[in-house]
Design a protein around this motif. Sequence first.
Motif, short mmCIF file in Angstrom:
data_model
loop_
_atom_site.label_atom_id
_atom_site.label_comp_id
_atom_site.label_asym_id
_atom_site.label_seq_id
_atom_site.Cartn_x
_atom_site.Cartn_y
_atom_site.Cartn_z
N PRO A 15 -4.64 10.00 2.17
CA PRO A 15 -4.58 11.45 1.96
C PRO A 15 -4.99 11.86 0.55
N THR A 16 -4.70 11.04 -0.46
CA THR A 16 -5.25 11.31 -1.79
C THR A 16 -5.87 10.00 -2.28
N MET A 48 0.82 -1.20 0.00
CA MET A 48 0.00 0.00 0.00
C MET A 48 0.86 1.26 0.00
N ASP A 64 -5.16 8.03 -4.65
CA ASP A 64 -4.31 6.90 -5.07
C ASP A 64 -3.28 6.50 -4.02
N ILE A 65 -3.40 7.03 -2.82
CA ILE A 65 -2.46 6.63 -1.77
C ILE A 65 -3.24 6.13 -0.56
N ARG A 111 3.05 14.47 -4.24
CA ARG A 111 2.14 13.35 -4.43
C ARG A 111 0.91 13.45 -3.55
N THR A 112 1.18 13.66 -2.28
CA THR A 112 0.08 13.54 -1.32
C THR A 112 -0.77 14.79 -1.25
N GLN A 113 -0.23 15.93 -1.62
CA GLN A 113 -1.02 17.15 -1.53
C GLN A 113 -1.69 17.48 -2.86
N GLY A 114 -1.41 16.69 -3.89
CA GLY A 114 -2.07 16.91 -5.17
C GLY A 114 -1.77 18.26 -5.78
N ALA A 171 2.24 1.77 -3.64
CA ALA A 171 1.35 1.69 -4.80
C ALA A 171 1.38 3.00 -5.59
N ASN A 172 1.33 2.88 -6.89
CA ASN A 172 1.22 4.04 -7.77
C ASN A 172 2.34 5.05 -7.59
#
Lengths: 216, 664
Positions: free
Chosen positions: B285-286, A1, B288-289, A123-126, A4-5
């Motif tokens: 958090p998004t 997890m 895809d994560i 990545r996480t904050q888009g 991923a991606n």
Amino acid sequence: MTTANKPTTGAVLLAGGRSSRMGQPKAWLDWGGKPLLTHLVELVHLSCTHIVVVGAPGQPLPDLPRATRVDDPPERLGMGPLVGLHTGLQALAHRQVEVAFLGACDGVAMQSTHVEFVVGCLRTQGVDAVIPVDDAPPHYAHPLASAVVVDKALAVTTKLLDQGVRRPVRLFQQLGALEVPASQLPDPGVLATCNTPQAYRAAYLARWGQNPPTTG
Amino acid sequence: MTGGHNQSQFLQVIDPELAHSRWRAALGPVSPRTEIVELANLRGRVLARSVAAPGDVPGFDRSNVDGYAVCARDTYGASEGQPVRLRLAGEVIATGVAPQTEVVPGLAVTIATGGMVPRGADAVLMLEDCDLETRDTLIVRRPAVPGAMISFAGSDITRGEVVLRRGSLLSSRETGVLAAIGLGQTLVYRRPRVGVLSTGDELVAPGKPLPLAHVHDCNQTVLADACEELGCEVVRLGIAPDRDAALANTLQAAIASCDLVLLSGGTSKGAGDRSYRAVAELPGPTADIGPIIVHGVALKPGKPVCLAATRTAERIVPIVVLPGFPTSALFTFHEFCAPLLRQLGGRPRKNSAQTSISADLAAGVSSVRGRRQYMLVQLMQPTSGERPVAQAISKGSGSISAFCRADGFVAVPQQQERIEASEAVEVVPMGAATHPADLVIAGSHCTGLELIAEYLHAQGLRIQLVALGSQGGLRNAASELCDVAPIHLYDRQTCTYNRTFVPDNCRLIRGYQRMQGLLFRRDDPRFSAPMGEPTGWVTDNLLADDVVMVNRNRGSGTRVLVDELLAPLAPKRPRGYHHEARSHSGVATCVAQGRADWGIAIATVAEQAGLGFVPIRSESYDFVIPQARFSRAAVQQFLQALTAPEVVEGLTQAGFTPDKGVLS
């Protein structure tokens, strides 16, 4: 997890500056027995697979087995770091790299954890760009410790250069970069650069506990 | 607990720094929120903007004494021999009133401390330096310079002066300043709200009776209080219910209202799993994560920590699943959560380099390569030299007492496998203890010793008690690593206690006699029958399958006694011989709970546990003191305590026979 991606991650390291205040090429400064640039490439490689080092045509640079060297086009020489970023981003886009860390060859205090952090924020904050800024006014931004989405950044850089813009900060304004106050970085010390022999000596002493070897 | 789940998610262990970077990247920049708070509630809060004084303090020229407001020039030349006479106006300037009289040359006005200096006056004479000749004539016997006894407006705080900067933590000193400049309220950072939830089928809330095989939940308290110490508002969510659905609901509610959610697994296998699974179900958090950003960090203790983040409609909420062992939970809390909470609360980063104490390590320690190891240490005054000595506390991560007793910790870097004795280490202090204990007592433990320690503590001595067993104490004393080593060791050759074991560089001080004996449950007929000789019960009966003993740890004096008593049965050994309790009361508990049928311990604990007791031998519990530390004031105080009437009386009442500190 957790993995991923995960996008393909690259880095652009600028090495083509004239090092005029330093008085000797910064890429070749000794850093614990190896050139500073070599050290930086190894460090960034811990987090980024594709590393592009941007130099000036004919500029001697250390051998860099983990990085690809690309030179600024001769007609744009001396036009500042935005040109170098454009050159580097182009090379990364060519290799389908999605996100990139942007750095410089004088980041004496750079840490792989910082690279992880800015790329991770992306990545996480888009967002399309992440840039550290000083906590105190005038909140100076640090483009060469940042991360961007490669195709977006390349498009904006191309446009800015066409408009004659030279300041990298504009790239981040246009990308609507997420600004991270320095105090919230994993280690705010990474923003230190070294432009003068005095700064280099101080950084060397702090890291290695002795003065740098004297050069010819 | 769901049996099917193993700990297979375990773990992709990564460096602490990398874990930090990844998790914080997932959370994004943290911006503390602010609110306006009334002065009465400001203590403990952090200023969100710098505060400038809206006016002068004091706001007017103020008299510092009870006396007379005058023109200084009128008093020049005044002395006992040649006093000056001034006319005294009728007005008396009290505090809180605007003066009416203007002081002109030759005139004085009576003024109280804190009164407003009237127009025309530039000095105040003290009452004691003047006499009233008549109702309206003042005799001045000492001259005053201009400005004498006056606090001028703004001399304390000038209008516009920044009195407190953004980020200041407000204690009574700071709130006093805010009050002085007249602020009724101000802008501070909002206290981060933290939800704390425990999971574990074996957990029971403190204050409730403890069924067998359960433990009191201490993590909830430890973590909640640690958060409050960082200025947070804590929602204590209790112990999670057994059903997964209920756990998920509790978690959802916490996420909706908190800035950080802390879960701590119980120590039972599966408790951590359940928390982990509940968190893993949440949105990341998004899109895809996933929510689990890090699971497994190269820390010892603290490896299984899980750092997560979930998104609600308006924000990203950090979640941390801390390990169940209290020490692990606390270290990982301080590693990952505390820095985040400081930022959320607008507090500055902690700079451990500013507060750490350089010390020499007492004895070499080994570390696990590849994991950063936190080592709890106690500090001790050095025998010679200036730096304190740091002694590692060797207790597992399940120990809460180790954390409580430690003065600080040393972080052993990942690459380092060993630190040698007397190597320099940096100790990061914990809690209020920032200086070494006055007296370090290391060796055999005894309830009688606690009485002595309690007495010394009441005298203001900072004492550290380390239970190492008699032989451990002897080793420490020989290396001068303690001030006092209590021991009780029997020498079969000379039939004496302790004397023959004293290292060359130490002295022996007589302590007290205590009775060792056999402990058993009073309702157990096998032991309560008359047994004749005190040692008459050491027979083949002890080897029966249905008789289980509890032994003491190797290195303890009691173990030596046990082995001596059981020697006639050798090479056979009773069942339970290898089960080693670490203290007298550990033996008593084991027998009382029926896990064993008999053991050897002192009479005092048998009585406390309501057990039967057959006396075996009165033994000497004495104190070994390194010669080099003998003259220390704290050691001398210890020796005096041994003869203090309160101590002698206390020991006697507890069933000991004091020897009153005779030098052996």
